[in-house]
Design a protein around this motif. Structure first.
Motif, PDB file in Angstrom:
ATOM      1  N   ALA A  41      62.302   5.328 138.285  1.00  0.00           N
ATOM      2  CA  ALA A  41      63.843   5.159 138.243  1.00  0.00           C
ATOM      3  C   ALA A  41      64.034   4.844 136.697  1.00  0.00           C
ATOM      4  O   ALA A  41      63.727   3.836 136.260  1.00  0.00           O
ATOM      5  N   VAL A  42      65.011   5.550 136.103  1.00  0.00           N
ATOM      6  CA  VAL A  42      65.360   5.367 134.771  1.00  0.00           C
ATOM      7  C   VAL A  42      66.781   4.995 134.726  1.00  0.00           C
ATOM      8  O   VAL A  42      67.621   5.662 135.015  1.00  0.00           O
ATOM      9  N   PRO A  43      67.083   3.546 134.421  1.00  0.00           N
ATOM     10  CA  PRO A  43      68.494   3.232 134.285  1.00  0.00           C
ATOM     11  C   PRO A  43      69.140   3.638 133.030  1.00  0.00           C
ATOM     12  O   PRO A  43      68.506   3.605 131.859  1.00  0.00           O
ATOM     13  N   LEU A  44      70.699   4.060 133.120  1.00  0.00           N
ATOM     14  CA  LEU A  44      71.396   4.490 132.407  1.00  0.00           C
ATOM     15  C   LEU A  44      72.505   3.365 131.990  1.00  0.00           C
ATOM     16  O   LEU A  44      73.372   3.534 132.689  1.00  0.00           O
ATOM     17  N   GLY A  45      72.421   2.624 131.048  1.00  0.00           N
ATOM     18  CA  GLY A  45      73.607   1.778 130.795  1.00  0.00           C
ATOM     19  C   GLY A  45      74.859   2.279 130.240  1.00  0.00           C
ATOM     20  O   GLY A  45      74.787   3.633 129.977  1.00  0.00           O
ATOM     21  N   VAL A  46      75.832   1.567 130.315  1.00  0.00           N
ATOM     22  CA  VAL A  46      77.201   2.338 129.931  1.00  0.00           C
ATOM     23  C   VAL A  46      77.275   2.414 128.394  1.00  0.00           C
ATOM     24  O   VAL A  46      78.027   3.063 128.210  1.00  0.00           O
ATOM     25  N   LEU A  47      76.346   1.877 127.642  1.00  0.00           N
ATOM     26  CA  LEU A  47      76.584   1.895 126.399  1.00  0.00           C
ATOM     27  C   LEU A  47      75.964   2.829 125.719  1.00  0.00           C
ATOM     28  O   LEU A  47      75.906   3.207 124.469  1.00  0.00           O
ATOM     29  N   PHE A  48      75.069   3.785 126.615  1.00  0.00           N
ATOM     30  CA  PHE A  48      74.474   4.835 126.089  1.00  0.00           C
ATOM     31  C   PHE A  48      75.334   5.924 125.550  1.00  0.00           C
ATOM     32  O   PHE A  48      76.171   6.360 126.033  1.00  0.00           O
ATOM     33  N   THR A  49      75.048   6.341 124.278  1.00  0.00           N
ATOM     34  CA  THR A  49      75.547   7.540 123.573  1.00  0.00           C
ATOM     35  C   THR A  49      75.152   8.848 123.889  1.00  0.00           C
ATOM     36  O   THR A  49      74.010   8.983 124.549  1.00  0.00           O
ATOM     37  N   ASP A  50      75.821   9.814 123.542  1.00  0.00           N
ATOM     38  CA  ASP A  50      75.204  11.265 123.747  1.00  0.00           C
ATOM     39  C   ASP A  50      73.776  11.361 122.984  1.00  0.00           C
ATOM     40  O   ASP A  50      72.929  12.110 123.660  1.00  0.00           O
ATOM     41  N   GLU A  51      73.676  10.929 122.045  1.00  0.00           N
ATOM     42  CA  GLU A  51      72.436  10.947 121.244  1.00  0.00           C
ATOM     43  C   GLU A  51      71.403  10.123 122.008  1.00  0.00           C
ATOM     44  O   GLU A  51      70.225  10.562 121.929  1.00  0.00           O
ATOM     45  N   ASP A  52      71.774   9.084 122.591  1.00  0.00           N
ATOM     46  CA  ASP A  52      70.629   8.191 123.300  1.00  0.00           C
ATOM     47  C   ASP A  52      70.385   9.040 124.605  1.00  0.00           C
ATOM     48  O   ASP A  52      69.139   9.143 124.949  1.00  0.00           O
ATOM     49  N   ALA A  53      71.346   9.672 125.103  1.00  0.00           N
ATOM     50  CA  ALA A  53      70.893  10.467 126.168  1.00  0.00           C
ATOM     51  C   ALA A  53      69.856  11.675 125.924  1.00  0.00           C
ATOM     52  O   ALA A  53      68.908  12.138 126.610  1.00  0.00           O
ATOM     53  N   ASP A  54      70.372  12.384 124.841  1.00  0.00           N
ATOM     54  CA  ASP A  54      69.342  13.690 124.257  1.00  0.00           C
ATOM     55  C   ASP A  54      67.966  13.059 124.073  1.00  0.00           C
ATOM     56  O   ASP A  54      66.982  13.758 124.522  1.00  0.00           O
ATOM     57  N   TYR A  55      67.780  11.892 123.353  1.00  0.00           N
ATOM     58  CA  TYR A  55      66.643  11.315 123.155  1.00  0.00           C
ATOM     59  C   TYR A  55      65.720  10.859 124.428  1.00  0.00           C
ATOM     60  O   TYR A  55      64.743  11.468 124.500  1.00  0.00           O
ATOM     61  N   ILE A  56      66.578  10.337 125.371  1.00  0.00           N
ATOM     62  CA  ILE A  56      65.766  10.383 126.810  1.00  0.00           C
ATOM     63  C   ILE A  56      65.265  11.514 127.160  1.00  0.00           C
ATOM     64  O   ILE A  56      64.100  11.761 127.953  1.00  0.00           O
ATOM     65  N   GLY A  57      66.308  12.405 127.381  1.00  0.00           N
ATOM     66  CA  GLY A  57      65.797  13.770 127.904  1.00  0.00           C
ATOM     67  C   GLY A  57      64.717  14.406 127.241  1.00  0.00           C
ATOM     68  O   GLY A  57      63.682  14.667 127.709  1.00  0.00           O
ATOM     69  N   ARG A  58      64.465  14.269 125.876  1.00  0.00           N
ATOM     70  CA  ARG A  58      63.571  14.851 124.913  1.00  0.00           C
ATOM     71  C   ARG A  58      61.956  13.998 125.228  1.00  0.00           C
ATOM     72  O   ARG A  58      61.175  14.497 125.438  1.00  0.00           O
ATOM     73  N   VAL A  59      62.303  12.731 125.343  1.00  0.00           N
ATOM     74  CA  VAL A  59      60.910  11.870 125.831  1.00  0.00           C
ATOM     75  C   VAL A  59      60.566  12.097 127.204  1.00  0.00           C
ATOM     76  O   VAL A  59      59.193  12.282 127.479  1.00  0.00           O
ATOM     77  N   ILE A  60      61.248  12.353 128.007  1.00  0.00           N
ATOM     78  CA  ILE A  60      61.011  12.766 129.355  1.00  0.00           C
ATOM     79  C   ILE A  60      60.153  14.071 129.535  1.00  0.00           C
ATOM     80  O   ILE A  60      59.084  14.132 130.025  1.00  0.00           O
ATOM     81  N   CYS A  61      60.851  15.078 128.684  1.00  0.00           N
ATOM     82  CA  CYS A  61      60.356  16.421 128.809  1.00  0.00           C
ATOM     83  C   CYS A  61      58.846  16.264 127.917  1.00  0.00           C
ATOM     84  O   CYS A  61      57.743  16.909 128.353  1.00  0.00           O
ATOM     85  N   GLY A  62      58.564  15.523 126.873  1.00  0.00           N
ATOM     86  CA  GLY A  62      57.593  15.354 126.173  1.00  0.00           C
ATOM     87  C   GLY A  62      56.474  14.571 126.953  1.00  0.00           C
ATOM     88  O   GLY A  62      55.281  15.167 126.878  1.00  0.00           O
ATOM     89  N   ILE A  63      56.747  13.563 127.729  1.00  0.00           N
ATOM     90  CA  ILE A  63      55.804  13.080 128.558  1.00  0.00           C
ATOM     91  C   ILE A  63      55.277  14.033 129.645  1.00  0.00           C
ATOM     92  O   ILE A  63      53.987  14.141 129.982  1.00  0.00           O
ATOM     93  N   HIS A  64      56.153  14.530 130.231  1.00  0.00           N
ATOM     94  CA  HIS A  64      55.901  15.655 131.275  1.00  0.00           C
ATOM     95  C   HIS A  64      54.900  16.686 130.625  1.00  0.00           C
ATOM     96  O   HIS A  64      53.933  16.876 131.387  1.00  0.00           O
ATOM     97  N   ASP A  65      55.287  17.211 129.561  1.00  0.00           N
ATOM     98  CA  ASP A  65      54.251  18.348 128.944  1.00  0.00           C
ATOM     99  C   ASP A  65      52.982  17.754 128.743  1.00  0.00           C
ATOM    100  O   ASP A  65      51.948  18.286 128.932  1.00  0.00           O
ATOM    101  N   THR A  66      52.734  16.578 128.183  1.00  0.00           N
ATOM    102  CA  THR A  66      51.775  15.763 127.847  1.00  0.00           C
ATOM    103  C   THR A  66      50.721  15.412 128.740  1.00  0.00           C
ATOM    104  O   THR A  66      49.602  15.780 129.063  1.00  0.00           O
TER     105      THR A  66
END
Ligand code: PLP
Length: 417
Positions: free
Chosen positions: A389-414
């Motif tokens: 479960a990945v919690p997403l706080g109300v203060l997260f920006t679009d850049e933060d969201a994009d970063y989390i998406g890229r990290v999850i993709c990266g971990i998935h692929d690794t």
């Protein structure tokens, strides 16, 4: 495109707080108003004729927001559950079905009413599996408690159909899902009675607080009496044609201080939901296609609050290394949400109660009895050891969201390909 984890620069993410992160001048102003008037008690203050306004205003705006006929502010979500069970007339000899995977007070509130909690499997919504209702219903079943788990509504269409067929009441526990909709209707107003919590970790908070909502005048009156020593004060008498005799209720009233903060927070709830949903959508756009992840099933994706993303890995052993890498890249995972299966908790394993002879389990020959052991819940066990479960706080920006998406993709692929 293959994402390379090592090429992603670690980013400092904001706190994952929800309503608490939005506390500001609006809360301050309303709270100061209560203090300056010296009126912290909801039913009377400096002027005995005019009750103070905050709790009443909170109830009024909650009704408007939810499109509910009646709302009653109470001191926290656990009391709200006890009030709602009392309003439904649930007591000794009755059974109440609840999801085995839910918060402690879902179980304890039923025990304290004197009824027997009957544990049900969850499904991939992480809420109660509707097929459990016909399986677990007995002539003693009075109600089912639905827990809209962490910002997502349960499959209410199927649940309402099964409950109506079985002739039992539906109590919606919306502590973790205020504002969430299902088929255009806010949760809490779909069943017979609903409850909310305004505890610190919730989407709207005043530290401790809660509410009971219903469209039924008798359930409202019974709730009012249950929360205030059986009384019906003039304020509530003005809302409903009184029809219930006084009974020995508890004392679960909300203060004006709590109500002031909760009111300011309620006014921010839609903003919070929109922001979290936006963050979730950006992340899902990046990770929704990943081959080795399976996502939480959301019965009505238009209505969820989007403050947590749940995905399953193929094997439990993959979870630890995945979380380790998320943490290395600064992405929080929800280990301490407090939810656990009731059969793992002391109150279920050793049936402790306040006084001997007061437990619905006293007659059991051996304990844990059938229905209260891990082996009775293969479906739930299949689900709860493989998800992240990945919690997403109300203060997260679009850049933060994009970063989390890229990290999850990266971990998935690794790790997984
Ligand atoms: C599903 C659920 N029900 C009930 C409660 C109880 O609420 P409170 O902590 O306000 O007593 C909580 C929250 O903590 C919860 O998550």
């Amino acid at each position: 495109m293959h994402a390379h984890l090592e090429q992603i620069t670690r980013r400092q993410l904001p706190s994952t707080a929800l309503g608490a992160a939005l506390i500001g001048s609006e809360e301050e102003e309303l709270l100061l108003d209560v203090i300056r008037r010296k009126e912290p008690f909801r039913y009377y203050g400096t002027n005995l004729e005019t009750p103070p306004p905050m709790a009443a205003k909170l109830e009024e705006e909650l009704c408007a927001y939810l499109d509910a006929r009646y709302a009653l502010a109470v001191c926290n979500g656990t009391s709200a559950l006890e009030v709602a069970l009392g309003a439904l007339g649930i007591g000794s000899g009755d059974e109440v079905i609840l999801p085995v995977w839910s918060w402690d007070s879902c179980f304890t509130s039923i025990m304290r009413s004197g009824a027997t909690p009957v544990l049900a499997e969850i499904d991939q919504t992480l809420c109660l599996d509707p097929a459990e209702i016909p399986r677990l219903c007995t002539p003693r079943t009075k109600a089912v408690m639905i827990v809209h788990y962490q910002g997502v509504a349960a499959d209410m269409e199927a649940i309402m159909a099964e409950s109506r067929k079985a002739g039992i009441k539906v109590l919606e526990d919306c502590a973790e899902s205020p504002g969430v909709t299902h088929q255009g209707q806010r949760v809490g107003t779909i069943g017979d009675i609903g409850i909310f919590s305004f505890q610190y970790a919730k989407s709207m908070t005043c530290g401790e607080g809660g509410a009971v909502v219903t469209n039924d005048p008798v359930l409202y009156e019974r709730s009012v009496r249950m929360h205030d020593l059986g009384k019906m004060r003039p304020y509530h008498e003005g809302k409903v044609a009184v029809s219930v005799n006084r009974f020995c209720g508890g004392q679960y009233r909300m203060t004006e201080l709590q109500a002031a903060v909760a009111l300011a927070q309620l006014r921010k709830l839609e903003t919070l939901r929109e922001r979290c949903r936006r963050t979730q959508a950006i992340i899902m756009q990046r990770i929704g296609h990943l081959k080795h992840l399976q996502f939480r099933s959301i019965p009505d994706p238009i209505g969820d609050s989007g403050f947590e993303i749940y995905f399953w890995l193929e094997a439990p052993e993959q979870v630890g290394p995945f979380i380790e890498l998320l943490e290395k890249w600064g992405v929080a995972t929800l280990k301490g949400s407090g939810t656990t299966c009731h059969y793992n908790l002391e109150y279920c394993q050793s049936q402790p109660t306040l006084a001997s002879g007061s437990s619905p389990f006293d007659a059991q020959q051996s304990w844990p009895a059938p229905g209260y052991q891990k082996t009775d819940f293969p479906k739930t066990e299949q689900l709860i050891h493989r998800f992240i479960a990945v919690p997403l706080g109300v203060l997260f920006t679009d850049e933060d969201a994009d970063y989390i998406g890229r990290v999850i993709c990266g971990i998935h692929d690794t790790l997984l390909t």
